[in-house]
Design an enzyme around this catalytic site. Structure first.
Site, PDB file in Angstrom:
ATOM      1  CD  GLU A 263       0.805   6.678   7.767  1.00  0.00           C
ATOM      2  OE1 GLU A 263       2.017   6.613   7.991  1.00  0.00           O
ATOM      3  OE2 GLU A 263       0.316   6.588   6.625  1.00  0.00           O
TER       4      GLU A 263
ATOM      5  CD  GLU B  92       5.944   4.990   5.075  1.00  0.00           C
ATOM      6  OE1 GLU B  92       5.052   4.430   4.420  1.00  0.00           O
ATOM      7  OE2 GLU B  92       5.727   5.879   5.913  1.00  0.00           O
TER       8      GLU B  92
END
Length: 282
Positions: free
Chosen positions: A151, A250
């Site tokens: 990520e 998120e």
């Protein structure tokens, strides 16, 4: 309109509640899938702590669809152990625990935060450790049909992976060095956007290399509709390009967590969302 499935990241949402109560809160809000950052304060938690976490997921009646490997002291600024030579064994010990939890709960996606640049270590030294650690993690995940995620992250000045291209370069090096193929890009549309990446280009060119998606609006990192990001269109573009995975919520709720889902109709929160009108957002 998109038919993609949404899950709740219970490490950033429902923080009003103790961690083990959050899966049930997500279920009460209409969701049947959750994800977590590493939910313990150490790489290898006690058996009792693991059992309590597993039981909280099972008792809530939700699926765990994403789990981070241990990333160090996140509040203190750590962003992963993958490229941290002095903590390589700690990461490897954690891999076995994380994959074990995944096997029990049916979780297939494991996010490996790359780690900050470390003073006194060259980038080449850190990369060598990262490649070895990621290959090990991928082989462990393969035992249960899982995938390791890489990520790009914003807001951490010593974290070297800022764009999709940065993360994909690491993925390619791991694949070339080890032959593993169960390693993919975690595309957090918020992180990519605030880092200045061309999100539309990433979707157009790399959608089939994206193994998981997360969203938040910007500025603010709050729920969709509170900022200026074209999340609905980008998710539709992802789906049109072939993405069929989960979309992790998120974000930091601008108010109470339960109220922050008003942008998403209740019929869209479960794994099999109902029809959507043209006027509804993502």
């Amino acid at each position: 309109m998109t038919r993609l499935r949404y899950d709740v990241n219970c490490s950033i949402l429902f923080t009003e509640l103790p961690l083990l109560e959050r899966p049930a809160a997500a279920r009460a809000a209409g969701f049947d899938a959750v994800e977590f950052w590493w939910p313990f304060d150490r790489a290898v938690p006690s058996d009792a702590d693991v059992e309590a976490f597993v039981r909280a997921i099972e008792d809530a009646g939700v699926r765990l669809v994403g789990l981070n490997f241990f990333a160090g002291d996140m509040p203190g600024g750590d962003r992963g152990l993958v490229s941290w030579p002095a903590r390589a064994q700690e990461f490897r010990d954690n891999v076995e625990v994380a994959i074990g939890i995944g096997e029990r709960l049916g979780c297939k996606a494991f996010n490996a935060l790359y780690g900050n640049r470390i003073e006194g270590q060259s980038a080449d030294e850190q990369e060598a450790v990262a490649i070895e650690n990621l290959a090990l993690a991928a082989r462990a995940a393969a035992r249960i049909g899982g995938t390791v995620l890489i990520e790009p992250v914003s807001g951490a000045e010593r974290y070297p992976l800022l764009t999709a291209a940065d993360a994909l370069a690491v993925i390619d090096r791991v694949r070339e060095a080890s032959g593993v193929d169960n390693i993919g890009l975690l595309a957090d549309l918020y992180h990519l956007a605030v880092n200045g990446d061309d999100v539309d280009k990433v979707i157009a060119e790399h959608a089939r290399r994206i193994a998981h998606v997360q969203i938040a609006d910007a500025p603010g990192r709050h729920e969709p509709g509170t900022g200026a990001l074209p999340l609905a269109r980008q998710l539709a573009d992802l789906e049109a390009a072939g993405y069929t995975g989960w979309v992790g919520l998120e974000y930091k709720p601008s108010g109470k967590s339960a109220a922050s889902f008003e942008w998403l109709p209740i019929s869209r929160r479960g794994e099999r969302p109902g029809p959507t009108s043209q006027g509804e957002r993502p």
